[in-house]
Each structure stands twice: as structure tokens, then as C-alpha cells.
Design an enzyme around this catalytic site. Sequence first.
Site, PDB file in Angstrom:
ATOM      1  N   ARG A   1      -4.171  -9.958   4.340  1.00 26.34           N
ATOM      2  CA  ARG A   1      -4.535  -9.939   2.911  1.00 26.34           C
ATOM      3  C   ARG A   1      -3.311  -9.457   2.141  1.00 26.34           C
ATOM      4  O   ARG A   1      -2.901  -8.315   2.295  1.00 26.34           O
ATOM      5  CB  ARG A   1      -5.736  -9.006   2.703  1.00 26.34           C
ATOM      6  CG  ARG A   1      -6.233  -8.930   1.269  1.00 26.34           C
ATOM      7  CD  ARG A   1      -7.405  -7.963   1.174  1.00 26.34           C
ATOM      8  NE  ARG A   1      -7.884  -7.852  -0.190  1.00 26.34           N
ATOM      9  CZ  ARG A   1      -7.365  -7.018  -1.090  1.00 26.34           C
ATOM     10  NH1 ARG A   1      -6.362  -6.235  -0.784  1.00 26.34           N
ATOM     11  NH2 ARG A   1      -7.873  -6.981  -2.304  1.00 26.34           N
TER      12      ARG A   1
ATOM     13  N   LYS B   1       0.809  -1.228   0.000  1.00 30.92           N
ATOM     14  CA  LYS B   1       0.000   0.000   0.000  1.00 30.92           C
ATOM     15  C   LYS B   1       0.839   1.273   0.000  1.00 30.92           C
ATOM     16  O   LYS B   1       2.011   1.278   0.348  1.00 30.92           O
ATOM     17  CB  LYS B   1      -0.984  -0.029   1.160  1.00 30.92           C
ATOM     18  CG  LYS B   1      -2.148  -0.962   0.817  1.00 30.92           C
ATOM     19  CD  LYS B   1      -3.386  -0.696   1.581  1.00 30.92           C
ATOM     20  CE  LYS B   1      -4.504  -1.580   0.982  1.00 30.92           C
ATOM     21  NZ  LYS B   1      -5.588  -1.777   1.937  1.00 30.92           N
TER      22      LYS B   1
HETATM   23  C1  YH5 Z   1      -8.140  -4.036   2.506  1.00 32.45           C
HETATM   24  O1  YH5 Z   1      -7.254  -3.386   3.068  1.00 32.45           O
HETATM   25  N1  YH5 Z   1      -7.718  -3.340   0.093  1.00 32.45           N
HETATM   26  S1  YH5 Z   1      -8.012  -3.093  -2.599  1.00 32.45           S
HETATM   27  C2  YH5 Z   1      -3.169   0.188  -3.491  1.00 32.45           C
HETATM   28  C3  YH5 Z   1      -1.913  -0.392  -3.487  1.00 32.45           C
HETATM   29  C4  YH5 Z   1      -1.739  -1.689  -3.100  1.00 32.45           C
HETATM   30  C5  YH5 Z   1      -2.843  -2.426  -2.724  1.00 32.45           C
HETATM   31  C6  YH5 Z   1      -0.841   1.621  -4.083  1.00 32.45           C
HETATM   32  N2  YH5 Z   1      -9.386  -4.520  -0.776  1.00 32.45           N
HETATM   33  C7  YH5 Z   1      -8.349  -3.999   1.099  1.00 32.45           C
HETATM   34  O2  YH5 Z   1      -5.148  -3.831  -2.013  1.00 32.45           O
HETATM   35  N3  YH5 Z   1     -10.196  -5.505   1.299  1.00 32.45           N
HETATM   36  C8  YH5 Z   1      -8.373  -3.670  -1.021  1.00 32.45           C
HETATM   37  O3  YH5 Z   1      -0.768   0.262  -3.851  1.00 32.45           O
HETATM   38  C9  YH5 Z   1      -9.372  -4.738   0.560  1.00 32.45           C
HETATM   39  N4  YH5 Z   1      -8.978  -4.827   3.202  1.00 32.45           N
HETATM   40  C10 YH5 Z   1      -9.989  -5.543   2.621  1.00 32.45           C
HETATM   41  N5  YH5 Z   1     -10.758  -6.292   3.399  1.00 32.45           N
HETATM   42  C11 YH5 Z   1      -6.610  -2.020  -2.374  1.00 32.45           C
HETATM   43  C12 YH5 Z   1      -5.286  -2.672  -2.346  1.00 32.45           C
HETATM   44  C13 YH5 Z   1      -4.117  -1.857  -2.745  1.00 32.45           C
HETATM   45  C14 YH5 Z   1      -4.259  -0.542  -3.132  1.00 32.45           C
END
Ligand code: YH5
Length: 295
Positions: free
Chosen positions: A268, A234
Amino acid sequence: MNQLQQYFDKKLQTHLQFANSELNLQEPLIMGILNVTPDSFSDGGQFIDFDSAIKQAKQMLVDGADIIDIGGESTRPGAADVSEDEELHRVVPLIEALSKELDVPISIDTSKAVVMYEAVHAGASMINDVYALQKENALQIAAQLNVPVCLMHMQGKPETMQKKIEYKNVIQEVVDFFQQRINSCIESGINKENIIIDPGFGFGKNLQHNIDLLNNLQVFVESGFPVLAGLSRKSMLGQITGKDVSQRLAASLAVAQLAVNKGTQILRVHDVAETKDILRVLQAVKAAEMNLNSV
Ligand code: YH5
């Protein structure tokens, strides 16, 4: 501070019950991320193709994933909405194929009631909703489906959530949010044993809020509800390290370890094999410590 405890008498829940299996929450679990969005930020659309999605899911299982999270709707900051038809088209055939071939709980990452319904009927056995069942009919459908459901906290909406961020006390406000959502879930007939909570790292939070939440994860764990944390790759890790999304593995592993040490039960992640390694190391050290204590 911890009003959420009322539901569990301070006892932690020990298992998550799925349609055909159960998972032990006493050891940390890995939820592997399988994105089927062509604009997916982290994977660059790599896994939109059906065969490579299946291959990727199989690899995650070999690598140690306990749950596979399939999402056809991009929820990264600034992402556009996906139509119901498009989302169904992306995820339903994949869930059908995966649930036939693989013996692992499949979670559907969606906010739309229709997608929850179709996905569970196609073989998914868990719902992961970044809107915490606040969209139309989601509460009723989730109650009817009777599967584990992850309620995530978000301030605002994905399109705009990083623009105006305001909290007086982020921990208290996230606790209050869960209190309200859990009450609504229970009123709608959702079994409390099916509820998982997630503070929603990066969803309407700045770096300080994310760090505060990470440092206070035990508040959520102590509620008795299983806690899921999504920290992998993230932006907060980019802000800290200055690294691009493809170079955030070490930072992701560091926060995964911190989250586990605070009692988080489900991680996750994108990088299943590497996360499994840190869990093995933590487990081995913890087991040795317990042996030492018992002599
Ligand atoms: C979450 O925390 N996150 S989608 C931006 C990134 C890397 C990863 C800039 N769905 C979650 O994974 N569901 C997402 O780099 C989720 N918890 C739950 N339960 C976003 C994501 C991401 C966004």
C-alpha cells in the site's frame, strides 16, 4: 508458532477474486493510496477536490497500480473521528465516478459498516479496515458483501495508539490477534479466500516493533493468507532517516523491497510509479535467477 497455517495446509493462495476481475498474487501488487480527507497528513489535503482525486487515480493506474484504496476517514496517529455522513459524502460520489471510468478494483478504507455497504454498492470491490471488522455490524456486512477484506492489526485506537504501547512479543501477539479475527470472520460467514492480513505498521507500535514485524513478515506470509504491508512514508522511516514526510521516498522504496523479499503480496503506497520500478527490477533479477537455475 504459526497457528494461522491451519486454514490453508501451507499452500499460498494464488488469486484474489473481485466482482469483475481477479488479481494474481504470485507477483507483488501495488495498492495506490487515494486520500480524500482534508486533514490528510501525507497529502496535505491536496486530493479532497473531486476532479483532482479522479486525475490522481488515473495517474496511479498509468503508473502501475493494481488496486486503488480510497479513504475518507483519517487514521493517522492522533486523528479525530469523522462522522458517518461526512465520510459517505467524501467517498461515495468518487467511487461511483471512478468505478464507471476505470477498470481497476477499488478498495474502501473504512471501519464503518454503513460506509462499507454504500461504498461496495457504489462500485468498490474490496474493504480495507484498520479495525479488522471489530466495529458494530462490520463482520455481518462484510460477510454479506462477499468481497476481499483486509484485516489490519492495531493496538489501541488512532487517537491514542502511540501513547501507551506494550507487547511481550509483538509477532506472537499479532499472530494471536489474526487467529481470533479470522475465527470471528469465518464464524460470521466470511469466505477464507476473501481474507487478507496486515500487521499494521505504525498502529500502536514503536520503531523496534515495526522493525521486528518487518523482519518477520514471512511468518504472516507462511500462513497462506495474502499479506498487505503499509509502510509508505510512515513515521518509522522518519525516525530512521530524520526526514520529513515529503522526503521519505527512498526510505519507502527500501522497506517496500524488504517486504517483497519476505513474500508480501500487496504494497500500500503513495508513490506508485517509483514502487512499480523497484518491482520491475526485482522481477527481472528473479526471472534471470530462475533461468540460471534451470540450465
Ligand atoms: C496500513 O498500514 N495505513 S493510514 C502516517 C504517515 C504516512 C502514512 C506520518 N491505512 C494503513 O498511511 N490500511 C493507513 O506519515 C492503512 N494498512 C492498511 N491496510 C496511515 C498512513 C500513513 C500515516
